[in-house]
Design a protein around this motif. Structure first.
Motif, short mmCIF file in Angstrom:
data_model
loop_
_atom_site.label_atom_id
_atom_site.label_comp_id
_atom_site.label_asym_id
_atom_site.label_seq_id
_atom_site.Cartn_x
_atom_site.Cartn_y
_atom_site.Cartn_z
N ARG A 50 -61.18 15.36 3.88
CA ARG A 50 -61.63 13.97 3.79
C ARG A 50 -63.09 13.84 4.21
NH1 ARG A 50 -58.11 10.90 7.30
NH2 ARG A 50 -56.96 12.81 7.69
N ALA A 51 -63.50 14.67 5.18
CA ALA A 51 -64.88 14.61 5.64
C ALA A 51 -65.84 15.01 4.54
CB ALA A 51 -65.07 15.50 6.86
N ILE A 52 -65.42 15.94 3.68
CA ILE A 52 -66.29 16.38 2.59
C ILE A 52 -66.62 15.22 1.67
CG2 ILE A 52 -66.39 17.81 0.52
CD1 ILE A 52 -64.82 19.91 2.04
N LYS A 53 -65.62 14.39 1.42
CA LYS A 53 -65.86 13.24 0.57
C LYS A 53 -66.82 12.27 1.26
CE LYS A 53 -63.60 9.43 -1.73
NZ LYS A 53 -62.38 8.63 -1.78
N ASP A 54 -66.62 12.10 2.56
CA ASP A 54 -67.43 11.15 3.32
C ASP A 54 -68.90 11.56 3.31
OD1 ASP A 54 -66.23 8.94 4.22
OD2 ASP A 54 -66.32 9.46 6.34
N ASP A 55 -69.16 12.78 3.74
CA ASP A 55 -70.54 13.24 3.86
C ASP A 55 -70.55 14.75 3.89
OD1 ASP A 55 -73.12 13.82 4.49
OD2 ASP A 55 -73.33 12.26 6.00
N ASP A 56 -70.79 15.36 2.74
CA ASP A 56 -70.65 16.83 2.69
C ASP A 56 -71.74 17.53 3.48
OD1 ASP A 56 -72.48 16.00 0.91
OD2 ASP A 56 -71.82 17.25 -0.76
N MET A 95 -59.49 13.01 -2.71
CA MET A 95 -59.65 13.05 -1.25
C MET A 95 -60.82 13.97 -0.87
SD MET A 95 -56.30 13.61 0.92
CE MET A 95 -56.16 13.29 2.63
N ALA A 96 -60.99 15.04 -1.66
CA ALA A 96 -62.09 15.97 -1.39
C ALA A 96 -63.35 15.56 -2.13
CB ALA A 96 -61.68 17.37 -1.80
N GLY A 97 -63.35 14.37 -2.72
CA GLY A 97 -64.53 13.90 -3.42
C GLY A 97 -64.66 14.44 -4.83
N LEU A 98 -63.59 15.05 -5.35
CA LEU A 98 -63.65 15.56 -6.73
C LEU A 98 -63.08 14.50 -7.66
CD1 LEU A 98 -62.21 19.07 -5.90
CD2 LEU A 98 -64.56 18.60 -6.53
N ALA A 99 -63.97 13.64 -8.18
CA ALA A 99 -63.51 12.55 -9.04
C ALA A 99 -63.20 13.12 -10.41
CB ALA A 99 -64.57 11.47 -9.12
N SER A 100 -61.97 13.60 -10.58
CA SER A 100 -61.61 14.26 -11.83
C SER A 100 -61.19 13.24 -12.87
CB SER A 100 -60.47 15.24 -11.55
OG SER A 100 -59.64 15.34 -12.67
N LEU A 101 -61.64 13.46 -14.10
CA LEU A 101 -61.13 12.66 -15.21
C LEU A 101 -60.32 13.57 -16.12
CD1 LEU A 101 -64.01 10.29 -16.30
CD2 LEU A 101 -61.74 9.65 -15.57
N GLY A 102 -59.87 14.70 -15.57
CA GLY A 102 -59.26 15.70 -16.44
C GLY A 102 -57.94 16.23 -15.92
N GLN A 103 -57.03 15.33 -15.49
CA GLN A 103 -55.70 15.84 -15.14
C GLN A 103 -55.04 16.46 -16.37
OE1 GLN A 103 -57.02 15.21 -12.28
NE2 GLN A 103 -55.10 15.95 -11.49
N SER A 104 -55.45 16.03 -17.57
CA SER A 104 -54.85 16.59 -18.78
C SER A 104 -55.27 18.05 -18.95
CB SER A 104 -55.27 15.78 -20.00
OG SER A 104 -56.65 15.88 -20.19
N LEU A 105 -56.40 18.43 -18.37
CA LEU A 105 -56.79 19.84 -18.41
C LEU A 105 -55.74 20.67 -17.67
CD1 LEU A 105 -58.92 22.09 -18.92
CD2 LEU A 105 -59.89 21.51 -16.72
N LEU A 106 -55.36 20.20 -16.48
CA LEU A 106 -54.34 20.89 -15.69
C LEU A 106 -53.02 20.91 -16.45
CD1 LEU A 106 -55.16 19.17 -12.31
CD2 LEU A 106 -55.72 21.49 -12.96
#
Lengths: 338, 248
Positions: A207-213, A80-91
């Motif tokens: 959400r706005a950050i994802k749209d246009d930071d 939602m914040a535009g952080l396209a994470s591929l690392g939920q396994s890190l968490l």
């Protein structure tokens, strides 16, 4: 003028109650109350009441489903914040190892280790990723993809924290009901909490950050501070799942950093629909049990599974939840075009 | 050459074009004037076929439902539901609004992409003609398109349309965001293109002042409805058009 064949057009109208009660609830009758509360009651009642009626095996699947659902919700929030994470396994892995350390070396009980691991684990991950918050899209994904693999090899090579065998013989929950209700309450809290947060003014910024930071920067807000907050909140959920699973399995080890925990939540969210959290939940409750059922097919399992995923994403790109909620909230009817 | 009959376009429940009809004869220069949200771009998308594509994508995404009624005939054949790529092959080329160019490619590369379907000799000939038309672009031909100014990008966008060898050239708001001087230059170029290449040109615009004097005929639309139509001088004499577009 000659008489023409009437042309028809399908019209969509929001239901009256939806128009009135999108955020402010002005209800006139029990029917409207049921209309609003009904869909929200399904996960609450379903998750809390279903447990005792299931076999031990199904309950175990339900718990692992809930874990994936939480990871999917955390992914959805970061997305939602535009952080396209591929690392939920890190968490997951960090949460698991923090719990393991606290329990194995300091002998702290589960009700202390889980909250501490959740908060400190997430803070640790947020600090770790702060330098790369400026990266966008694929570059952020690559960093988050690589970090868990790096931690895995680090533990393997240095043999710290139990090395390849991990930390075994950790405390378990006092009984299975504690574990069942702990994760279910956490799931409901995350689901409704994030949904509420997403609708608030704070969620608007996220959400706005994802749209246009750059526009958000123009509004005088520090984008990176908000991104760090989003990372921390999403991280809390992911670390909680890791901490929970450590006590549930009485083990923490390198599998915590496995790619499964990264990919599966994304698949769940894409199937269910991004940005709604409920979609992440629905997706997890379809995909995880499906994977379990398909176990009977042996190696063919992946073929069926992949086929199902590919089909659903092509056929319903918006996601299951968005489709269902649209059908629920809108009337469609044919009207004549004049 | 082109005949639009009773075209109606709905975006979900909003009516973007209401019962719009027009015809364009060969070698005419037609202007379509209207304020924002009048339906100019929707008309251009419908004629160029982009609307057909947008409609499918919206449908699959579960977004707005686009419904289109009426018909568009081009050279005597119905093209209402023809694919946009097929229409380009038949000679309908659209130069979209806000001068979209491939920002990461140089000017020459942009022009090569635009003329991909054309034979090499045609591209060479058109490029020579086009770069002579826009001497600025000749100087900038190895520069990345994204670094050029708005006016230069607009010239490039027009040239990209020309390279695709149009018979019916659609220009969607070519003057948007340009200074009055460049606006005049673009309009002069449009006139030259028509006489040199014997094109039929359809141009939509909000700024009536540079457009009205040069067009053969014009249509004024507001909220998707045709309000006035007539020849250029007729429109300039029309009191409503005068008040709304020429500010006198």
């Amino acid at each position: 003028m000659e008489a023409k064949k009437p042309q028809l057009r399908k019209e969509r109208i929001d239901r009256g109650i939806k128009v009135r009660a999108d955020d402010i609830f002005a209800l006139n009758s029990w029917r409207e109350v049921i209309y609003l509360v009904g869909p929200r009651a399904i996960p609450v009642v379903g998750l809390l009441v279903l447990g005792p009626f299931l076999s031990a095996y199904s309950r175990e699947i339900l718990i692992s489903t809930a874990s994936y659902a939480l990871l999917a919700i955390s992914w959805d929030y970061m997305m939602m914040a535009g952080l396209a994470s591929l690392g939920q396994s890190l968490l997951f892995g960090i949460g698991a190892y923090f719990t393991g350390i606290l329990n194995h070396y300091f002998h702290l009980p589960w009700f202390i280790t889980i909250p501490i691991a959740t908060l400190t684990g997430s803070a640790f991950v947020s600090l770790l990723l702060t330098p790369v918050l400026r990266l966008r899209g694929v570059y952020f994904s690559m960093i988050t993809l690589v970090l868990p693999l790096m931690f895995m090899r680090l533990i393997e090579a240095t043999r710290i924290l139990g090395g390849t065998e991990g930390l075994t013989g950790l405390d378990s929950f006092p009984n299975e009901w504690v574990s069942y209700y702990l994760i279910m309450f956490a799931l409901l809290l995350a689901l409704f909490g994030f949904r509420r947060l997403g609708d608030s003014d704070y969620g608007l910024i996220i959400r706005a950050i994802k749209d246009d930071d750059r526009s958000v920067m123009n509004a005088g807000l520090n984008v990176y501070w908000y991104k760090a907050q989003a990372l921390f909140l999403g991280g809390c959920v992911g670390c909680f799942v890791g901490a929970f699973s450590t006590h549930y399995d009485m083990f923490c080890g390198m599998p915590g950093f496995a790619l499964d925990y990264s990919i599966m939540p994304i698949a769940c969210t894409l199937l269910g629909g991004m940005g709604s959290f409920a979609g992440a939940l629905i997706g997890a409750f379809i995909l995880v049990p499906l994977a379990e059922v398909l176990r009977a097919f042996g190696a063919l399992r992946i073929v069926f599974y992949g086929g199902f995923l590919a089909f659903s994403i092509v056929a319903l790109p918006e996601g299951l939840f968005h489709y269902l909620s649209r059908k629920y909230h809108q009337i469609e009817r044919w009207v004549e075009v004049r | 050459m082109l005949e639009v009959r009773n075209l109606m376009v709905f975006f979900e429940n909003a009516l973007a074009l209401n019962d719009f009809s027009m015809e364009v004869a060969k070698r005419e220069l037609i202007g379509i004037l209207g304020p924002n949200s009048a339906g100019k771009t929707t008309l251009m998308n419908a004629i160029s076929g982009l609307l057909v594509d947008i409609r499918i994508k919206e449908m699959r995404r579960g977004g707005e439902r686009i419904s289109m009624y009426g018909s568009i005939d081009y050279e005597g054949k119905d093209i209402t539901w023809t694919d946009p790529s097929e229409r380009v092959k038949r000679g309908i080329v659209l130069c979209r609004e806000r001068h979209p160019v491939f920002k990461e490619s140089s000017v020459m590369e942009n022009l090569k992409i635009a003329g991909y379907l054309m034979p090499r000799s045609h591209i060479k000939k058109t490029l020579e003609y086009g770069l002579e038309l826009f001497p600025n672009l000749k100087r900038l031909r190895h520069k990345k398109a994204g670094f050029m100014s708005g006016g230069e990008q607009q010239m490039l966008a027009i040239l990209m349309g020309i390279v695709a060898n149009p018979k019916l050239f659609l220009l969607d708001e070519p003057l948007l965001g340009l200074s009055p001087m460049i606006q005049k230059m673009v309009m002069d170029t449009v006139l030259r293109l028509r006489s040199d290449l014997s094109l039929t040109i359809l141009i939509t615009e909000q700024f009536a002042r540079p457009v009205l004097p040069v067009i053969d005929r014009g249509y004024v639309i507001e909220n998707g409805i045709l309000t006035v139509k007539g020849t250029g001088p007729e429109l300039m004499e029309n009191p409503e058009v005068k008040a709304a577009y020429l500010g006198s």
